[in-house]
Write a protein that holds these residues in place. Structure first.
Motif, mmCIF file in Angstrom:
data_model
loop_
_atom_site.group_PDB
_atom_site.id
_atom_site.type_symbol
_atom_site.label_atom_id
_atom_site.label_comp_id
_atom_site.label_asym_id
_atom_site.label_seq_id
_atom_site.Cartn_x
_atom_site.Cartn_y
_atom_site.Cartn_z
ATOM 1 N N GLY B 396 -9.857 -10.081 52.897
ATOM 2 C CA GLY B 396 -9.349 -11.612 52.496
ATOM 3 C C GLY B 396 -8.315 -12.126 53.284
ATOM 4 N N ASN B 397 -7.457 -11.312 54.019
ATOM 5 C CA ASN B 397 -6.515 -11.725 54.647
ATOM 6 C C ASN B 397 -6.882 -12.366 55.918
ATOM 7 N N LEU B 398 -7.721 -11.277 56.465
ATOM 8 C CA LEU B 398 -8.315 -11.464 58.040
ATOM 9 C C LEU B 398 -9.252 -12.739 57.860
ATOM 10 N N LEU B 399 -10.127 -12.763 56.938
ATOM 11 C CA LEU B 399 -10.893 -13.807 56.739
ATOM 12 C C LEU B 399 -10.403 -15.146 56.766
ATOM 13 N N ALA B 400 -9.197 -15.151 56.060
ATOM 14 C CA ALA B 400 -8.374 -16.497 56.073
ATOM 15 C C ALA B 400 -7.669 -16.953 57.194
ATOM 16 N N ASP B 401 -7.690 -15.980 58.260
ATOM 17 C CA ASP B 401 -7.269 -16.400 59.406
ATOM 18 C C ASP B 401 -8.277 -16.688 60.406
ATOM 19 N N ALA B 402 -8.665 -17.847 60.765
ATOM 20 C CA ALA B 402 -10.100 -17.979 61.461
ATOM 21 C C ALA B 402 -9.886 -17.739 63.087
ATOM 22 N N SER B 403 -8.864 -17.541 63.272
ATOM 23 C CA SER B 403 -8.690 -16.949 64.897
ATOM 24 C C SER B 403 -9.165 -15.409 65.037
ATOM 25 N N VAL B 404 -9.093 -14.852 63.880
ATOM 26 C CA VAL B 404 -9.963 -13.506 63.842
ATOM 27 C C VAL B 404 -11.343 -13.640 63.806
ATOM 28 N N ALA B 405 -12.018 -13.009 64.778
ATOM 29 C CA ALA B 405 -13.439 -13.029 64.759
ATOM 30 C C ALA B 405 -14.227 -12.310 63.637
ATOM 31 N N PHE B 406 -15.266 -12.824 63.203
ATOM 32 C CA PHE B 406 -15.788 -12.164 61.954
ATOM 33 C C PHE B 406 -16.064 -10.639 62.137
ATOM 34 N N THR B 407 -16.515 -10.096 63.283
ATOM 35 C CA THR B 407 -16.721 -8.679 63.667
ATOM 36 C C THR B 407 -15.581 -8.070 63.519
ATOM 37 N N ALA B 408 -14.468 -8.867 64.001
ATOM 38 C CA ALA B 408 -13.066 -7.886 63.801
ATOM 39 C C ALA B 408 -13.060 -7.625 62.432
ATOM 40 N N VAL B 409 -13.140 -8.663 61.464
ATOM 41 C CA VAL B 409 -12.700 -8.329 60.125
ATOM 42 C C VAL B 409 -13.740 -7.198 59.570
ATOM 43 N N THR B 410 -14.999 -7.276 59.993
ATOM 44 C CA THR B 410 -15.818 -6.046 59.551
ATOM 45 C C THR B 410 -15.175 -4.726 60.194
ATOM 46 N N LYS B 411 -14.840 -4.697 61.177
ATOM 47 C CA LYS B 411 -14.140 -3.539 61.936
ATOM 48 C C LYS B 411 -12.863 -3.016 61.273
ATOM 49 N N ALA B 412 -12.209 -3.848 60.589
ATOM 50 C CA ALA B 412 -10.907 -3.612 60.239
ATOM 51 C C ALA B 412 -11.214 -3.018 58.813
ATOM 52 N N THR B 413 -12.593 -3.172 58.110
ATOM 53 C CA THR B 413 -12.626 -2.740 56.642
ATOM 54 C C THR B 413 -13.113 -1.284 56.839
ATOM 55 N N LEU B 414 -13.649 -0.985 58.057
ATOM 56 C CA LEU B 414 -14.261 0.393 58.029
ATOM 57 C C LEU B 414 -13.817 1.455 57.470
#
Lengths: 230, 465
Positions: B396-414
């Motif tokens: 949620g935190n990373l998604l809220a920050d639009a400068s983080v690419a969506f794929t990076a969000v996915t990676k962070a949850t792995l």
């Protein structure tokens, strides 16, 4: 609470209360909501899905795409969907009327992947429009067009066939390791084509009267904290 | 005598629930692993994440959850009303229909007939069968209630009766308004939120609360503290709880008043949270040492703690600011797991540890296996809910920050998703221990649970003879 009839009555009325209040009231107040007829455009919005796209929606349903993709753009200021510094998932927030013609509303509840509500009006990672060709390659193997993507491959929506006469215009242009053997081509199956037609129909760009007057959070004044709390 | 009258139907219900539990946990591990490594089994259409995940949820809810809930509610109702079950042939037919319906439904999902409506994915050819089966099974609880000789109606019975009535109501409304004759537009979403939240809060939670109200005082040999408040929390929960579900639509394309009412009703859940805590923890206070040597009590208390957290999380995630962050993330999955596994399933496991030996008139075959079951489940739930919550907040935190690419969000949850898989494996070990123990006990039971076909169809079995 030792009288069974009273208990039964109470239990009945409690649920009746919420059934009437939530389900029936909503059905009566906007269950008969109508399309917006725009005389300038000579059309009633939202538009009916074209036949191929309607079939594609069934593919979307049977594969359970909704498990990972939502189809709702939240309003500006609530989540990162739209507005400044957002993911730009739409031109405006989704409103009830957008879903009017949908026999099955697939709002979704998980964003394992990005929202798809306004996919066809967006730009892909390279800044270009989503085209059928791009989507075919993406669905065949996401890594072909977006190296970082973590979506699984849906290669079963494609088939390899022998080239007879002219190569098919829908054949996928694939780099070396994926390319089929000489004289063959990889084309989407009917389901694959329908799915892409559906994805390309996902576009909420028409501005209804109710989308023009939505609440947007006021700009914080200089020197004031955004939340307004100390 | 009451227990004897329940032997055959309860054995059938519990055995099917245990089998479904194992199926759900295999499907769960596959789907969790696919979430972590999407390439796993990607060539096979039938195990696409979008099919295997709903199949898992449905196997867990309708296979394990309902069969177990039927067993526990029937037994509790018979005990508390002091009534024996008159004949069980129809009930067994119901069990057969129910399991056939669930099998058909899950088969349908895997083969591509899913409705894609969360928790209602079973295709239209399976759901009517479930309603018929429900009538055949659940009406016996009422028969037992009416036939009973007790003049008191205890808190457990309020919850049981409520759950009994509400499920067919919400399920048939949801089927008609969503599947068979869909209403227009996002009215569907309101009906859907109403159904899913009521299924959790007014069906599964009611059954589990009924079990807690029975087992806590029973095993501690004392009365429920502040029992006079129990009726208040019951009515509060049923009145506000049935409105609370629409809070999940905050920010969605539904009328603003629906979202506001949902959030307000959710906030009201603080009252039952306080009262139920007073009831349960008050009863427990000073008696925590009893947990050491009683399996049922351990499961029940774990469930009670989980339930307090479920209500607390429900209140918190209905708050506007928090919802903006947690909506559409793994936090919602964590909440569902906490409610369905940490609370409902744990309480039901505890109840079954008490019920099975009485119904089969034998002891559990293995104490170490039961102990393994508890510790694996407890550890598994904590790890699963913890990793999904932490993963969801990160997401949620990373998604809220639009400068983080969506794929990076996915990676962070792995890493969190990996922990979730480990948690599911631990849970599966516990479930396997439970299943082994149950079938072992069943095979050792002195009287065979099912003697002959004639027995099954007998209108007047041994109990009333």
């Amino acid at each position: 609470m030792n009288r069974a009839p009273l208990l039964f009555l109470g239990v009945f009325s409690a649920l009746a209360f919420s059934f009437v209040g939530l389900v029936l009231t909503n059905q009566l107040t906007y269950g008969s909501f109508t399309t917006h007829v725009d005389e300038d455009e000579g059309n009633a919005f939202p538009l009916q899905l074209p036949g191929a796209a309607a079939q594609g929606k069934l593919v979307y349903q049977d594969l359970g795409c909704v498990s990972c993709h939502t189809q709702q753009v939240r309003r500006e200021g609530f989540g990162p969907d739209i507005g400044e510094h957002s993911r730009g998932w739409g031109e405006r927030q989704s409103v009830a009327r957008d879903y009017l013609r949908e026999e099955r509303v697939l709002l979704g509840s998980q964003r394992v992947g990005p929202d798809l509500r306004n996919l066809a009006a967006r730009k892909n990672a390279a800044g270009a429009d989503f085209t059928a060709d791009w989507l075919y390659r993406y669905i065949f193997d996401p890594k072909l067009v977006a190296a970082e993507s973590s979506m699984p491959r849906y290669a079963f929506l494609f088939k390899t066939q022998k080239i007879v006469g002219q190569p098919s215009p829908k054949a996928l242009a694939l780099p070396e390791p994926y390319a089929p053997e000489a004289g063959h081509e990889i084309v989407p199956t009917a389901r694959g084509e329908a799915l892409v037609a559906y994805l390309l129909s996902l576009k909420d760009t028409y501005a209804y009267p109710e989308t023009k007057n939505v609440y947007t959070p006021p700009e914080p004044k200089a020197g004031e904290k955004k939340e307004g709390h100390e | 005598m009451i227990d004897a009258s329940l032997r055959t139907p309860l054995t059938a219900l519990i055995a099917s629930s245990v089998v479904w539990l194992l199926i759900a946990s295999v499907l769960g591990i596959i789907s969790a692993w696919k979430l972590h490594t999407p390439a796993f089994l990607e060539a096979c259409e039938y195990v696409t994440y979008g099919r295997i995940q709903p199949a898992q949820t449905n196997a867990f809810l309708y296979g394990w959850g309902f069969n177990a809930a039927f067993a526990v509610s029937l037994w509790l109702m018979a005990r508390l009303s002091r009534g024996a079950l008159p004949g069980g042939g129809m009930l067994l037919l119901g069990v057969l229909f129910w399991n056939a319906g669930v099998t058909l439904g899950i088969g349908g999902i895997i083969l591509g007939f899913s409705t894609s409506i969360e928790w209602l994915e079973m295709p239209g050819f399976a759901s009517p069968l479930l309603l018929v089966a429900y009538a055949l099974i659940a009406s016996w609880s009422l028969v037992v209630f009416r036939a009973g000789r007790s003049h008191q109606i205890y808190a457990s019975q309020w919850y049981l009766i409520a759950a009994l009535f509400w499920f067919p109501w919400i399920y048939s409304i949801a089927q008609v308004m969503l599947v068979f004759s869909p209403v227009r537009g996002t009215v569907q979403s309101v009906v859907h939120a109403w159904f899913t939240s009521n299924l959790v809060l007014l069906y599964f939670a009611s059954i589990a609360l009924a079990a807690v109200y029975y087992f806590l005082p029973k095993l501690l040999l004392k009365t429920v503290s502040n029992y006079y408040l129990a009726s208040l929390s019951f009515w509060w929960l049923v009145i506000f709880g049935s409105w609370a579900g629409v809070s999940r639509l905050i920010g969605g394309p539904v009328p603003a008043w629906v979202q506001t009412v949902g959030a307000a009703a959710s906030f009201m859940l603080i009252v039952p949270l306080v009262i139920l805590s007073m009831n349960f923890f008050g009863t427990l206070s000073g008696r925590w040492s009893s947990l050491k040597d009683n399996g049922t009590l351990r499961f029940t208390v774990f469930g009670v703690v989980a339930f307090s957290l479920v209500l607390l999380a429900w209140v918190l995630t209905s708050l506007h600011g928090i919802a903006a962050l947690t909506q559409f993330t793994y936090v919602t999955a964590a909440q569902a797991q906490l409610g369905l596994y940490g609370f409902f399933s744990m309480v039901v496991f505890g109840a079954l540890y008490y019920i099975v030996p009485r119904v089969l008139s034998t002891e559990w075959a293995s104490v170490p296996l039961a102990s393994l079951h508890f510790w694996a489940s407890a550890l598994g739930v904590v790890l699963l809910v913890g990793s999904l919550t932490a993963g969801g907040i990160t997401q949620g935190n990373l998604l809220a920050d639009a400068s983080v690419a969506f794929t990076a969000v996915t990676k962070a949850t792995l890493p969190y998703l990996f922990t979730a898989v480990v948690a599911l494996v631990i849970l599966a070990i516990g479930q396997l221990a439970f299943a082994l123990n149950f079938f072992w006990t069943l095979s050792r039971a002195s009287a065979p649970a099912v003697r002959s076909v004639k027995d099954l169809l007998a209108v007047q079995p041994e109990a009333t003879r």
